[in-house]
Design a protein around this motif. Structure first.
Motif, PDB file in Angstrom:
ATOM      1  N   ASN A 312      -1.910  -2.778  -4.572  1.00  0.00           N
ATOM      2  CA  ASN A 312      -1.444  -3.980  -3.875  1.00  0.00           C
ATOM      3  C   ASN A 312      -1.664  -3.917  -2.366  1.00  0.00           C
ATOM      4  OD1 ASN A 312      -0.372  -5.069  -6.329  1.00  0.00           O
ATOM      5  ND2 ASN A 312       1.405  -3.710  -6.074  1.00  0.00           N
ATOM      6  N   THR A 313      -2.668  -3.192  -1.928  1.00  0.00           N
ATOM      7  CA  THR A 313      -2.875  -2.992  -0.489  1.00  0.00           C
ATOM      8  C   THR A 313      -4.334  -3.196  -0.116  1.00  0.00           C
ATOM      9  OG1 THR A 313      -1.044  -1.420  -0.335  1.00  0.00           O
ATOM     10  CG2 THR A 313      -2.674  -1.362   1.429  1.00  0.00           C
ATOM     11  N   GLN A 314      -4.521  -3.947   0.976  1.00  0.00           N
ATOM     12  CA  GLN A 314      -5.843  -4.159   1.547  1.00  0.00           C
ATOM     13  C   GLN A 314      -5.953  -3.406   2.871  1.00  0.00           C
ATOM     14  OE1 GLN A 314      -7.399  -8.259   1.875  1.00  0.00           O
ATOM     15  NE2 GLN A 314      -7.827  -7.813   4.031  1.00  0.00           N
ATOM     16  N   PHE A 359      -3.366  -2.405   7.571  1.00  0.00           N
ATOM     17  CA  PHE A 359      -3.023  -2.345   6.150  1.00  0.00           C
ATOM     18  C   PHE A 359      -2.166  -3.553   5.795  1.00  0.00           C
ATOM     19  CE2 PHE A 359      -3.860   1.986   7.388  1.00  0.00           C
ATOM     20  CZ  PHE A 359      -4.513   2.544   6.295  1.00  0.00           C
ATOM     21  N   ASN A 360      -2.387  -4.090   4.615  1.00  0.00           N
ATOM     22  CA  ASN A 360      -1.624  -5.241   4.137  1.00  0.00           C
ATOM     23  C   ASN A 360      -1.172  -4.954   2.704  1.00  0.00           C
ATOM     24  OD1 ASN A 360      -0.588  -7.762   3.517  1.00  0.00           O
ATOM     25  ND2 ASN A 360      -2.608  -8.626   3.075  1.00  0.00           N
ATOM     26  N   SER A 361       0.139  -4.739   2.531  1.00  0.00           N
ATOM     27  CA  SER A 361       0.699  -4.415   1.216  1.00  0.00           C
ATOM     28  C   SER A 361       1.612  -5.553   0.762  1.00  0.00           C
ATOM     29  CB  SER A 361       1.498  -3.113   1.266  1.00  0.00           C
ATOM     30  OG  SER A 361       0.677  -2.032   1.633  1.00  0.00           O
ATOM     31  N   SER A 362       1.467  -5.967  -0.501  1.00  0.00           N
ATOM     32  CA  SER A 362       2.287  -7.040  -1.063  1.00  0.00           C
ATOM     33  C   SER A 362       3.112  -6.484  -2.222  1.00  0.00           C
ATOM     34  CB  SER A 362       1.405  -8.185  -1.574  1.00  0.00           C
ATOM     35  OG  SER A 362       0.648  -8.738  -0.524  1.00  0.00           O
ATOM     36  N   ILE A 363       4.382  -6.856  -2.232  1.00  0.00           N
ATOM     37  CA  ILE A 363       5.302  -6.389  -3.270  1.00  0.00           C
ATOM     38  C   ILE A 363       6.139  -7.560  -3.756  1.00  0.00           C
ATOM     39  CG2 ILE A 363       7.210  -4.830  -3.830  1.00  0.00           C
ATOM     40  CD1 ILE A 363       6.240  -3.001  -1.581  1.00  0.00           C
ATOM     41  N   THR A 372       5.583  -9.078   2.112  1.00  0.00           N
ATOM     42  CA  THR A 372       4.300  -8.609   2.622  1.00  0.00           C
ATOM     43  C   THR A 372       4.562  -7.698   3.809  1.00  0.00           C
ATOM     44  OG1 THR A 372       3.218 -10.669   1.963  1.00  0.00           O
ATOM     45  CG2 THR A 372       2.067  -9.297   3.548  1.00  0.00           C
TER      46      THR A 372
END
Length: 712
Positions: A312-314, A359-363, A372
């Protein structure tokens, strides 16, 4: 030093970001171009940002390009809160909500905040831009220089189809008041395509201006003027898909815009209502020095993106390098008769190189809460100076190293409540070697006294916090509120060149923390869209100039400031073919220590704009644009019966523009643009309020653009 505050969750509104126009997000129940915006350095729908944002679409850019190719004019017409167009190559005095904006190309800073020459807006040709995002209010997410907000030029991308496509455009621009010598020419082109995993885009533009004339037919004054200017821009963007999740992208931009002319100025006095204008003169009286303007400024950027670096991370990694050399006009104020100098011409040189990891993490915590987390590190080295063409040093070399870490978060609760949270920690070191101030003479008997200044390394550590909330339960009323901070050490070079002490450690170079507050709402009532925002910003340190009567030199005075105002926007489709867009903005500000109003370097008069677009049939479109600048008269004359440096009274004026285009074949389009349709005879707001010599130049008289575009 960089502290460990990245582990802390603090509240923030994400008011800046880098957006890539490879994706488009449409907001609910709206036909506007609600694309992703620079809200958190990642893709984000505009209706999830609790702040005032203006997005200028490619269609709007192309329509305005038919009237005026200058980005200052486009931004002034469309962006509430941005001061009126200066009518020149310089955006000095064109503040955003009373403070300086940071100009970027795809998130890479173009401004030179260490020595702000106010030429940042003019860094890219409009033909290379896909859209422009203007984020208002102080933000530190990109570091120094964004005390008023961000103007981010998002460049075009190669199209997804494998077949090559492109366009060519040719046009001429001339004065309708007096055609002689005014005709200029412009040509631009672009080609893009894809070959398997490889994509490419190349744009180029070349423009030669004739002389520019006011409503009386006189040639506009040359100070930051655009007469006889040659402008070139070459931009390329190359991409390679390593696989479906990973991409490498390279971009390069070259921009030059310089004035070479055989004209000379006839100076008037704004205190007497006299204009400055230009005429043909013998060589000895012509504009002296080297051609003024950006001299081959270059940007190189390399970006790597992995959309699935882990769960879930870019990840986005980018490195950039920039070389800027902006040449200013020859000024008698830089004279030194003892050494044989009758004046001088300065250059702002800036070399930047930086690297960033985002970093971009979505949960999804449950069905009702999505979060985010955007986090990363920025590193920047900026070496800026302001020498004179003749070799003298006016502003010594400033070598800045900046390292910053940040955490930005977004929480969406029950689909309707948006809360933003984050913190940025930045450490800045600015090294300046020993130097000697420059002897400058306004006359043979009025000179500054040069002296040696001991160099030092100035350290700044700043932690800035932000908070914002927006509620989207009803499109009839969607309110938001925000508080954001920015850390600003802009224009330290002006402080160094006007030093009055012998040790840089004694110069008041500390960073200014700007606190910005904003409340507002968006409202969609059937076909009517309405936006409103009220704002206030405060700072303990500002940058205001004051004349030193002993030396005749203008010196910075850092004093606390409070700036406030409000903005409104109305968007209404009158019929299926007739659409209206109107904006109003009001800004005011004071030096809070003396309770004195701020001058026009910061505060612009009220501004009202209206754009009426009519599309009576497919392929035919016409737009009428109106700009009204209101009065601002806050100051009295001094004991010499003159107004202060930027304190002249502003009388209201109106400018009407027209553009039209017709698609007369599948691939061919003709267009016409008329600037100042009614040939209004006026001084722009900056010309009225600035009492600096040479700024009292009238606005452009009726000017026509005719052209054709071919697409393939």
């Amino acid at each position: 030093m960089l502290k460990s505050t990245l582990s802390i969750l603090a509240v923030s509104i994400s008011t800046a970001a880098i957006a890539d126009n490879t994706r488009v997000e449409h907001a609910k129940n709206s036909d506007m171009e609600h694309v992703v915006v620079s809200g958190s350095r990642v893709f984000e729908s505009i209706d999830e940002v609790p702040a005032s944002i203006t997005v200028i679409s490619q269609k709007q850019i192309e329509e305005h390009l038919q009237v005026n190719p200058e980005l200052q004019s486009l931004l002034s017409q469309i962006v509430p809160g941005l001061a009126p167009d200066t009518g020149s190559s310089s955006n000095t005095g064109q503040s955003l909500r009373g403070r300086a904006p940071l100009v970027m190309i795809d998130g890479v800073p173009q401004s030179t905040p260490l020595r702000n020459g106010s030429l940042g807006i003019k860094t890219l040709d409009p033909s290379a831009i896909a859209r422009i995002e203007v984020i208002k209010g102080a933000t530190s997410i990109y570091g120094n220089g964004a005390s008023g907000g961000i103007i981010n030029y998002i460049t075009k991308q190669a199209r997804s189809g494998e077949k090559a496509s492109g366009e060519m455009s040719i046009s001429s621009r001339f004065s309708a008041v007096k055609v002689a010598e005014s005709a200029g020419g412009r040509v631009s082109g672009a080609v893009n395509g894809r070959v398997e995993q490889f994509s490419y885009l190349v744009t180029a533009s070349y423009e030669e201006n004739g002389v520019q004339r006011d409503a009386e037919g006189d040639i506009l004054g040359l100070q930051y003027g655009l007469s006889d200017t040659v402008t070139e821009n070459y931009f390329t963007k190359l991409g390679y898909d390593l696989d479906e999740d990973k991409q490498i992208q390279f971009s390069y931009n070259f921009y030059s815009s310089q004035q070479e002319t055989d004209l000379g100025d006839v100076f008037g006095n704004m205190n007497l209502g006299e204009k400055s204008y230009a005429v043909h003169m013998p060589p000895a009286q012509q504009k002296q020095g080297k051609p003024q303007g950006p001299k081959g400024n270059e940007n190189v950027t390399l970006k790597y993106t992995d959309h699935a670096i882990f769960a879930n991370t870019q990840l986005t990694l980018d490195a950039y390098k920039q070389d800027i050399e902006n040449v200013f006009f020859f000024s008698p104020s830089l004279a030194n008769p003892d050494e044989g100098y009758t004046g001088g011409q300065s250059i702002i040189r800036s070399e930047k190189q930086g690297a960033r990891a985002t970093f971009n993490s979505s949960i999804d915590f449950n069905d009702n809460v999505q979060a985010t987390f955007i986090y990363g590190v920025d590193a920047l080295n900026d070496v800026t100076s302001q020498p004179l063409v003749d070799g003298r040093v006016w502003v010594p070399e400033m070598d800045m190293d900046s390292l910053a870490g940040y955490l930005q978060t977004k929480w969406i609760v029950a689909d309707d409540l948006v809360i933003k949270a984050g913190v940025r920690e930045e450490s800045i070191d600015i090294a300046v070697a020993d130097y000697r101030t420059l002897k400058l003479c306004r006359s043979a008997d009025t000179c500054s006294v040069p002296f040696d200044v001991k160099g030092d390394t100035v350290n700044h550590d700043a932690t800035t916090y932000n908070v914002g909330v927006k509620y989207n339960a009803s499109e009839r009323f969607s309110p938001f509120a925000s508080y954001s901070q920015g850390s600003d050490i802009s224009d330290i070079g002006r402080l160094l060149r006007s030093a009055t002490v012998t040790d840089i450690a004694q110069i008041q170079t500390e960073a200014s923390i700007i606190d910005s507050y904003e409340v507002g709402f968006n409202s969609q009532l059937a076909k009517l869209r309405f936006e409103f925002a009220a704002f206030k910003s405060t700072s303990e340190l500002g940058t205001v100039n004051k004349l030193n009567k002993e030396t005749g030199i203008y010196e910075p005075v850092r004093a606390p400031q409070r700036i406030w105002g409000y903005e409104a926007l109305v968007d209404y489709p009158i019929t299926a073919t007739l659409k209206l867009n109107a904006t109003y903005s009001y800004t005011e500000g004071k030096n809070t220590s003396t309770d004195e109003y701020l001058g026009s370097k910061h505060i612009s008069p009220p501004k009202l704009t209206a754009n009426l677009n009519w599309q009576p049939q497919d392929g035919l479109s016409m737009t009428l644009s109106w700009l009204h600048v209101g009065d601002r008269k806050r100051f009295e004359k001094n004991d010499k019966n003159e107004y202060g440096l930027d304190q002249g009274p502003v009388d209201s004026y109106d400018v009407l523009n027209f553009s039209g285009q017709y698609q007369f074949a599948n691939n061919w389009q003709g267009f016409i643009g008329v600037e100042n349709l009614l040939n209004a005879d006026y001084f722009p707001a900056r010309a009225q309020s600035y009492t600096y010599g040479g700024y009292n130049v009238k606005g452009l008289g009726t000017t026509v653009t005719l052209g054709m575009k071919y697409q393939f």
